[in-house]
Design an enzyme around this catalytic site. Structure first.
Site, PDB file in Angstrom:
ATOM      1  N   TYR A 142       0.669  -1.284  -0.066  1.00  0.00           N
ATOM      2  CA  TYR A 142      -0.011  -0.167  -0.671  1.00  0.00           C
ATOM      3  C   TYR A 142       0.960   1.294   0.056  1.00  0.00           C
ATOM      4  O   TYR A 142       0.036   2.815   0.045  1.00  0.00           O
ATOM      5  CB  TYR A 142      -0.956  -0.301   1.245  1.00  0.00           C
ATOM      6  CG  TYR A 142      -2.059  -0.723   1.465  1.00  0.00           C
ATOM      7  CD1 TYR A 142      -2.322  -1.435   0.149  1.00  0.00           C
ATOM      8  CD2 TYR A 142      -2.504  -1.258   2.248  1.00  0.00           C
ATOM      9  CE1 TYR A 142      -3.493  -2.342   0.126  1.00  0.00           C
ATOM     10  CE2 TYR A 142      -3.912  -2.870   2.652  1.00  0.00           C
ATOM     11  CZ  TYR A 142      -4.269  -3.505   0.946  1.00  0.00           C
ATOM     12  OH  TYR A 142      -5.014  -4.342   1.588  1.00  0.00           O
ATOM     13  N   LYS A 192       3.996 -15.111   1.152  1.00  0.00           N
ATOM     14  CA  LYS A 192       3.967 -16.260  -0.392  1.00  0.00           C
ATOM     15  C   LYS A 192       4.715 -16.368  -0.411  1.00  0.00           C
ATOM     16  O   LYS A 192       5.593 -15.876  -1.071  1.00  0.00           O
ATOM     17  CB  LYS A 192       2.956 -14.981  -0.857  1.00  0.00           C
ATOM     18  CG  LYS A 192       1.575 -15.246  -0.466  1.00  0.00           C
ATOM     19  CD  LYS A 192       0.532 -16.826  -0.538  1.00  0.00           C
ATOM     20  CE  LYS A 192       0.439 -17.009  -2.213  1.00  0.00           C
ATOM     21  NZ  LYS A 192      -0.470 -18.495  -2.652  1.00  0.00           N
ATOM     22  N   ASP A 224      -2.117 -18.135   1.444  1.00  0.00           N
ATOM     23  CA  ASP A 224      -3.800 -18.054   1.363  1.00  0.00           C
ATOM     24  C   ASP A 224      -3.972 -19.490   1.980  1.00  0.00           C
ATOM     25  O   ASP A 224      -5.241 -20.226   2.236  1.00  0.00           O
ATOM     26  CB  ASP A 224      -3.252 -19.238  -0.172  1.00  0.00           C
ATOM     27  CG  ASP A 224      -2.001 -19.438  -1.213  1.00  0.00           C
ATOM     28  OD1 ASP A 224      -1.269 -20.043  -0.141  1.00  0.00           O
ATOM     29  OD2 ASP A 224      -1.990 -20.504  -1.613  1.00  0.00           O
ATOM     30  N   ASP A 248      -4.621  -7.694   5.626  1.00  0.00           N
ATOM     31  CA  ASP A 248      -5.712  -6.718   5.405  1.00  0.00           C
ATOM     32  C   ASP A 248      -7.010  -7.768   5.593  1.00  0.00           C
ATOM     33  O   ASP A 248      -8.277  -7.587   5.575  1.00  0.00           O
ATOM     34  CB  ASP A 248      -5.832  -5.707   4.432  1.00  0.00           C
ATOM     35  CG  ASP A 248      -7.068  -4.923   4.134  1.00  0.00           C
ATOM     36  OD1 ASP A 248      -8.012  -4.580   5.250  1.00  0.00           O
ATOM     37  OD2 ASP A 248      -6.914  -4.079   2.758  1.00  0.00           O
ATOM     38  N   ASP A 252      -9.845  -9.612   8.011  1.00  0.00           N
ATOM     39  CA  ASP A 252     -11.589  -9.315   7.825  1.00  0.00           C
ATOM     40  C   ASP A 252     -12.110 -10.390   7.982  1.00  0.00           C
ATOM     41  O   ASP A 252     -13.331 -10.481   8.412  1.00  0.00           O
ATOM     42  CB  ASP A 252     -12.306  -8.342   6.982  1.00  0.00           C
ATOM     43  CG  ASP A 252     -11.175  -6.511   6.582  1.00  0.00           C
ATOM     44  OD1 ASP A 252     -11.767  -6.809   7.909  1.00  0.00           O
ATOM     45  OD2 ASP A 252     -12.297  -5.864   5.824  1.00  0.00           O
TER      46      ASP A 252
END
Ligand code: NAD
Length: 367
Positions: A142, A192, A224, A248, A252
């Site tokens: 980001y 990852k 993942d 992020d 959630d």
């Protein structure tokens, strides 16, 4: 010794409504547990823009840097949707996070027994769930450069850059290990590393930091696979540490395991100050909920639980934090529900104020 200081920024929409209930809780701890705070209050978001023409006044920013903890309600609302990007209410919040350098975002996913039916997962998968996701908040994709939309040949290309320095990984990993030490001493790091160099570095640095915490059982998981495991059997985790982007998404996901947005607290922590306390901002995960603002329908629990996190992580009052969490659990067990928690037929919702009062009454009973 002077009292610890707390800056309250109720903000917009339901922010002031839910914060009024937190103030009752703060007053109770002062009166009954001799836990007093020097509380000051100020503006952030749209209300600050209305008064100062900016979503965070410089004086408020300076105050936030000085206090032991900041407690924020929520910012934003349709009234401010057309403002220039630079003065939108959310910029006030982003400025706080940036200038306080709050690099570790703590998002607990805790399932209160009485709400286990609220999850989209089976009850036995979530009942008793209590995990903590630590998301790196100030770096990663980001923020990385280069970024932008560029012309390349006869088409455009959108570019963002995932970038992490060793020191950025080191400090958030330490924050996560410290938390794990106070909990069940299990930390799972997610990245990852199979397809990203930043992931390889992440794994190496976290492993290195782990040598300073031999009592914490460290594991690594691809992000993942972590998402799958979080929905399959979330109770296998205690603390999870991950980068900004994966955090992020995963925070959630984990939050929704437990039900309503009105129940979710958060903390954002930075480096220790001179007094040893971390720079800290506590806030509910939800926004200003303009659709229900001013109607007494808002659930104050997310904000109240954010204060519980402040008790635990800024003020070293873990037992009092647990007392407050117990009080929340007890009102829910009694069947009290704000409108967002209604599922069962025939249950009448309580108002924001009634929920706050009931939690204070349970605190009183706990003595
Ligand atoms: P929101 O979180 O405000 O609301 C989403 C839905 O959840 C709404 O239906 C709302 O009524 C409900 N809800 C949220 N909190 C609740 C609570 N405590 N009790 C009961 N119901 C609750 O998100 P949104 O609608 O996408 O955004 C509204 C405004 O809030 C926008 O201006 C947005 O930019 C802002 N926002 C601010 C923050 C923040 O301050 N941290 C976070 C997200 C959104």
């Amino acid at each position: 010794m002077s009292n610890p200081s707390l800056l309250i920024l109720p903000g917009d929409g339901i922010g002031p409504e839910v914060m009024a209930e937190v103030s009752k809780v703060i007053d109770w701890f002062g009166a009954k547990r001799d836990l007093n705070f020097d509380v000051s209050e100020d503006l952030v978001g749209g209300c600050a823009y209305d008064k100062h023409g900016a979503p965070l006044h410089d004086d408020t920013m300076a105050k936030a840097q000085e206090v032991d903890a900041v407690l924020l309600g929520a910012v934003g609302g349709p009234k401010y949707d057309d403002l220039d990007f630079s003065v939108k209410p959310e910029r006030g919040l982003l400025r706080l996070r940036k200038e306080m350098d709050l690099f570790a975002n703590l998002r607990p996913a805790q399932c209160f027994d009485a709400l286990a039916d609220f999850s989209s997962l089976k009850k036995d998968v979530v009942a008793g769930l209590d995990i903590m996701i630590v998301r790196e908040l100030t770096s990663g994709v980001y923020f990385g450069e280069p970024r932008g939309i560029f012309e390349e040949g006869n088409e455009r290309v959108g570019i963002n850059t995932q970038r992490y320095t060793e020191s950025e990984i080191d400090r958030v990993a330490r924050a996560a290990f410290e938390l794990a030490m106070k909990r069940n001493r299990k930390l799972c790091s997610m990245e990852k590393a199979n397809v990203m160099e930043s992931g390889i570095l992440w794994r190496e640095v976290v492993t290195e930091v782990g040598k300073d915490y031999p009592d914490v059982e460290l594991s690594h998981m691809y992000a993942d696979a972590g998402a799958m495991q979080l929905t399959r059997w979330p109770k296998q985790f205690d603390v999870i540490v991950t980068d900004n982007l994966f955090g992020d998404l995963l925070s959630d996901l984990a939050a929704m395991l437990t039900g309503s947005l009105g129940m979710l607290p958060s903390a954002s922590l930075g480096a220790p100050m001179e007094n040893g306390r971390p720079k800290a901002l506590y806030e509910p995960v939800h926004g200003s909920a303009p659709d229900i603002a001013g109607q007494g329908k808002a659930n104050p629990i997310a904000c109240i639980l954010s204060f519980a996190m402040a008790l635990r992580y800024s003020f070293g009052a873990g037992e009092e934090a647990a007392r407050l969490e117990q009080a929340v659990n007890a009102v829910l067990a009694d069947g009290l529900r704000t409108a967002d928690l209604l599922g069962e037929e025939g249950v009448k919702p309580v108002s924001t104020t009634e929920m706050g009062d009931a939690i204070v009454a349970k605190l009183e009973e706990s003595l």
